[in-house]
Motif scaffolding. Structure first.
Motif, mmCIF file in Angstrom:
data_model
loop_
_atom_site.group_PDB
_atom_site.id
_atom_site.type_symbol
_atom_site.label_atom_id
_atom_site.label_comp_id
_atom_site.label_asym_id
_atom_site.label_seq_id
_atom_site.Cartn_x
_atom_site.Cartn_y
_atom_site.Cartn_z
ATOM 1 N N SER A 159 0.826 -1.207 0.000
ATOM 2 C CA SER A 159 0.000 0.000 0.000
ATOM 3 C C SER A 159 0.861 1.257 0.000
ATOM 4 O O SER A 159 0.507 2.260 -0.633
ATOM 5 N N ALA A 210 1.964 1.872 -3.508
ATOM 6 C CA ALA A 210 0.829 2.317 -4.317
ATOM 7 C C ALA A 210 0.488 3.778 -4.023
ATOM 8 O O ALA A 210 0.161 4.549 -4.942
ATOM 9 N N ASP A 263 -5.865 -3.010 -8.001
ATOM 10 C CA ASP A 263 -4.482 -2.715 -8.400
ATOM 11 C C ASP A 263 -4.236 -3.052 -9.863
ATOM 12 O O ASP A 263 -3.572 -2.292 -10.582
ATOM 13 N N ASN A 277 -10.521 0.205 -2.957
ATOM 14 C CA ASN A 277 -9.309 -0.385 -2.414
ATOM 15 C C ASN A 277 -9.054 0.080 -0.983
ATOM 16 O O ASN A 277 -8.690 -0.719 -0.107
ATOM 17 N N TYR A 289 1.500 0.197 -8.779
ATOM 18 C CA TYR A 289 0.324 -0.659 -8.621
ATOM 19 C C TYR A 289 0.674 -2.131 -8.854
ATOM 20 O O TYR A 289 0.103 -3.026 -8.216
ATOM 21 N N SER A 311 2.242 -3.381 -5.653
ATOM 22 C CA SER A 311 1.187 -3.617 -4.667
ATOM 23 C C SER A 311 0.428 -4.899 -4.979
ATOM 24 O O SER A 311 0.096 -5.686 -4.077
ATOM 25 N N LEU A 312 0.146 -5.138 -6.251
ATOM 26 C CA LEU A 312 -0.537 -6.365 -6.667
ATOM 27 C C LEU A 312 0.282 -7.598 -6.285
ATOM 28 O O LEU A 312 -0.253 -8.589 -5.780
#
Length: 458
Positions: free
Chosen positions: A32, A35, A95, A133, A191, A194-195
């Protein structure tokens, strides 16, 4: 025989490992953080990009409005989805789709075919997915950490958000100077990072609910609701209302949510007032950015001590005290007559915010049933975020009508009224428990103002 076995035989529950050794929480936290850095960088780059492409400040303003609009439109529906679908899967989809959207901006820029409509669509979709999210991530925290560590986890999230914003804000401008597409390349990669962290998490982000499929069986597009489209729409509308109703029936949560809305209105208006005040005193953009950076650092310090304040102070003392500290600092800002006292008071106000957020947020997450967390969070977020555009409007109107010092005086009067409201509110005065309860004791509970329903007594 191992010490843990002896502890179990003696009926003693072993202490959970520290958060830094909680693999799933650290993956959620770090992903996070990355992101947020990417998202913040793009938030700065979007208006710069629109100005560079169109040369129109009004177009940049429209894009900024469109990006923020989902925070007002979709809080309540997003809360229903967060409570209906698998939260981890929701975040993975968010994400992935946000990365794809940022990548389309990069490709359009490289091809020289970027259009304003493209930027608006991507910004709107990204803002919608960010709402979803954020609710899923916050609602998941109590299921990823031990209850005794909830306040520490929320304090860590506060520090993460403030630090990531401090990094991402100047980074967006610097990267845009290197190339128009560069901030959006960073956003795409952020992103994807984060994924990847979400894919490595093993714990479920919500509890299995009696009479419903296990969390792993739900997901985007996996709602098992049957019946006509009209019946499903009515059911979803009812589910959206449940979170707002549950929050409103709890006097303490209702009161603190309204106090947050009132203070957010002030802080958004004050942001504009401070920018104009600094500009009138001859400060340039770099000096203004430096002040915001220092204020953000002060907010980080507040997040580091938020757990101590929450465990030490009773909730009523914390809520009332925070509002009076803000009121006192606003009076210093309004009546000091100098730039430095105003700047110091403004910076100090940022220190108090994380203490409030961690304590009140810990209490709210603890007393809210897991199957309602997303909807209750969305209801409180709607109140808080709904005040932000109103605060910006109020700040602009006050500045145009009265000037900087008079506007600051009006805001100081507003904050004094907020502090008086917190002091006189009966639900706040009765909140004599510590803001963050003893982890060895039972979870706190707040009775409703009306008879509880089955969901209330969960």
């Amino acid at each position: 025989m191992s010490m843990s076995r002896v502890a179990e035989d003696a009926g003693v529950v072993p202490a959970p490992p520290p958060l830094r050794r909680n693999r799933d929480f650290m993956l959620l936290w770090s992903g996070s953080a990355v992101a947020i850095i990417g998202s913040t960088a793009s938030t700065v780059a979007y208006p710069l990009l629109v100005l560079a492409v169109t040369g129109s400040p009004s177009a940049a303003g429209v894009v900024g409005f469109v990006v923020l609009l989902p925070a007002l439109l979709f809080q309540l529906p997003a809360g229903v989805l967060v409570d209906s679908w698998n939260r981890r899967r929701v975040m993975i989809w968010c994400d992935g789709l946000r990365a794809a959207g940022a990548a389309t901006v990069v490709l359009a820029l490289l091809a020289g075919e970027l259009r304003l409509a493209h930027v608006m669509v991507v910004g709107f979709v990204e803002g919608t997915l960010t709402v979803l999210n954020g609710l899923a991530s916050t609602a998941a925290v109590p299921n990823v950490v031990h209850r005794s560590q909830l306040s520490a986890a929320l304090a860590g999230n506060e520090a993460r958000g403030r630090a990531a914003t401090m990094i991402g804000t100047p980074l967006g401008g610097i990267l845009f100077g290197l190339g128009r597409a560069v901030p959006f390349v960073l956003e795409t990669l952020a992103y994807l990072v984060s994924l990847a962290t979400l894919l490595g998490i093993r714990k479920e982000f919500q509890a299995a609910r009696p009479g419903e499929p296990a969390p792993a069986g739900n997901g985007p597009g996996g709602d098992a609701a049957t019946g006509s489209r009209r019946d499903r729409a009515l059911r979803q509308a009812g589910r959206m209302a449940e979170g707002l109703t549950w929050l409103w029936r709890r006097p303490l949560l209702r009161t603190t949510a309204l106090l947050v809305a009132g203070s957010n209105l002030l802080f958004r208006a004050l942001f504009l007032v401070m920018i104009v005040l600094l500009a009138e005193e001859g400060a340039g953009p770099a000096a203004i950015g430096l002040l915001i950076g220092v204020a953000g650092g002060c907010g980080m310090l507040g997040s580091l001590v938020a757990g101590w304040f929450g465990r030490t102070l009773r909730l009523n003392a914390l809520v009332i005290g925070a509002n009076w500290v803000w009121a006192l600092l606003m009076c210093v800002l309004a009546f000091s007559g100098g730039l430095w006292p105003a700047a110091i008071a403004y910076t100090a106000m940022w220190f108090v915010g994380p203490i409030w957020n961690v304590a009140v947020g810990s209490y709210q997450l603890t007393v809210t049933p897991d199957d309602l967390r997303g909807r209750v969070l969305s209801a409180s977020s709607l109140l808080a975020n709904g005040a932000l555009p109103l605060g910006a409007l109020v700040g602009g109107l006050l500045l145009d009508a009265f000037g900087v010092r008079a506007a600051a005086t009006v805001l100081a009067g507003w904050m004094v009224l907020m502090a008086l409201a917190a002091t006189l509110a009966r639900p706040v005065r009765r909140a004599t428990m510590t803001a963050i309860n003893d982890p060895a004791g039972p979870a706190p509970a707040e009775s409703a103002a009306v008879p509880t329903t089955a969901a209330d007594s969960h």
